[in-house]
Motif scaffolding. Structure first.
Motif, PDB file in Angstrom:
ATOM      1  N   LEU A  50       0.820  -1.133   0.025  1.00  0.00           N
ATOM      2  CA  LEU A  50       0.065  -0.096  -0.057  1.00  0.00           C
ATOM      3  C   LEU A  50       0.841   1.353  -0.039  1.00  0.00           C
ATOM      4  O   LEU A  50       0.425   2.307  -0.763  1.00  0.00           O
ATOM      5  CB  LEU A  50      -0.773  -0.035   1.210  1.00  0.00           C
ATOM      6  CG  LEU A  50      -1.980  -1.065   1.133  1.00  0.00           C
ATOM      7  CD1 LEU A  50      -2.784  -0.973   2.561  1.00  0.00           C
ATOM      8  CD2 LEU A  50      -3.071  -0.626  -0.116  1.00  0.00           C
ATOM      9  N   ALA A  51       1.929   1.148   0.573  1.00  0.00           N
ATOM     10  CA  ALA A  51       2.929   2.478   0.677  1.00  0.00           C
ATOM     11  C   ALA A  51       3.744   2.876  -0.504  1.00  0.00           C
ATOM     12  O   ALA A  51       3.711   3.689  -1.193  1.00  0.00           O
ATOM     13  CB  ALA A  51       4.024   2.247   1.856  1.00  0.00           C
ATOM     14  N   ALA A  52       3.877   1.302  -1.279  1.00  0.00           N
ATOM     15  CA  ALA A  52       4.565   1.768  -2.497  1.00  0.00           C
ATOM     16  C   ALA A  52       3.428   2.303  -3.705  1.00  0.00           C
ATOM     17  O   ALA A  52       3.811   2.929  -4.433  1.00  0.00           O
ATOM     18  CB  ALA A  52       4.959   0.324  -3.067  1.00  0.00           C
ATOM     19  N   ALA A  57       1.070   6.438  -7.002  1.00  0.00           N
ATOM     20  CA  ALA A  57       0.096   7.512  -7.493  1.00  0.00           C
ATOM     21  C   ALA A  57       0.522   8.957  -7.012  1.00  0.00           C
ATOM     22  O   ALA A  57       0.150   9.688  -7.948  1.00  0.00           O
ATOM     23  CB  ALA A  57      -1.064   7.154  -6.256  1.00  0.00           C
ATOM     24  N   SER A  58       1.406   9.243  -6.177  1.00  0.00           N
ATOM     25  CA  SER A  58       1.716  10.624  -5.978  1.00  0.00           C
ATOM     26  C   SER A  58       2.524  11.039  -7.174  1.00  0.00           C
ATOM     27  O   SER A  58       2.547  12.096  -7.635  1.00  0.00           O
ATOM     28  CB  SER A  58       2.589  10.735  -4.740  1.00  0.00           C
ATOM     29  OG  SER A  58       1.699  10.505  -3.674  1.00  0.00           O
ATOM     30  N   THR A  59       3.574  10.125  -7.442  1.00  0.00           N
ATOM     31  CA  THR A  59       4.311  10.317  -8.673  1.00  0.00           C
ATOM     32  C   THR A  59       3.294  10.537 -10.078  1.00  0.00           C
ATOM     33  O   THR A  59       3.750  11.413 -10.705  1.00  0.00           O
ATOM     34  CB  THR A  59       5.263   9.166  -8.896  1.00  0.00           C
ATOM     35  OG1 THR A  59       6.027   8.924  -7.920  1.00  0.00           O
ATOM     36  CG2 THR A  59       6.434   9.216 -10.198  1.00  0.00           C
ATOM     37  N   LEU A  60       2.421   9.876 -10.327  1.00  0.00           N
ATOM     38  CA  LEU A  60       1.705  10.065 -11.466  1.00  0.00           C
ATOM     39  C   LEU A  60       0.973  11.366 -11.420  1.00  0.00           C
ATOM     40  O   LEU A  60       0.510  12.036 -12.418  1.00  0.00           O
ATOM     41  CB  LEU A  60       0.608   8.727 -11.537  1.00  0.00           C
ATOM     42  CG  LEU A  60       1.155   7.307 -11.716  1.00  0.00           C
ATOM     43  CD1 LEU A  60       0.020   6.222 -11.821  1.00  0.00           C
ATOM     44  CD2 LEU A  60       1.689   7.614 -13.260  1.00  0.00           C
ATOM     45  N   ARG A  61       0.268  11.708 -10.339  1.00  0.00           N
ATOM     46  CA  ARG A  61      -0.186  13.010 -10.009  1.00  0.00           C
ATOM     47  C   ARG A  61       0.502  14.261 -10.415  1.00  0.00           C
ATOM     48  O   ARG A  61       0.356  15.140 -10.994  1.00  0.00           O
ATOM     49  CB  ARG A  61      -0.792  13.198  -8.516  1.00  0.00           C
ATOM     50  CG  ARG A  61      -1.949  12.353  -8.371  1.00  0.00           C
ATOM     51  CD  ARG A  61      -2.660  12.711  -6.724  1.00  0.00           C
ATOM     52  NE  ARG A  61      -3.534  11.530  -6.392  1.00  0.00           N
ATOM     53  CZ  ARG A  61      -2.949  10.559  -5.640  1.00  0.00           C
ATOM     54  NH1 ARG A  61      -1.872  10.873  -5.082  1.00  0.00           N
ATOM     55  NH2 ARG A  61      -3.834   9.466  -5.205  1.00  0.00           N
TER      56      ARG A  61
END
Length: 64
Positions: A50-52, A57-61
């Motif tokens: 989940l952390a990965a 997801a943050s990188t994609l945003r």
């Protein structure tokens, strides 16, 4: 689990279930490949996964 351990899986589906008869979490990752984990180890894997995914997801945003 050791900090030096890792797992790499390429699978179209992953089936996870608790095998009550043996008290372990079974992760079916493909034909003839099942990973058995103690519940505490399965919880560690789930938390790290989940952390990965959150970092991904943050990188994609950030690039969107």
């Amino acid at each position: 689990m050791s900090d030096n351990s890792f797992m790499s899986i390429k699978a179209s589906t992953i089936d996870v279930k608790y095998e009550e008869c043996i008290g372990m979490v079974a992760v079916d990752v493909g034909p003839g490949a099942t990973l058995y984990l103690a519940p505490a180890d399965a919880a560690v894997v789930a938390e790290k996964l989940l952390a990965a995914l959150d970092v991904y997801a943050s990188t994609l945003r950030a690039v969107a």
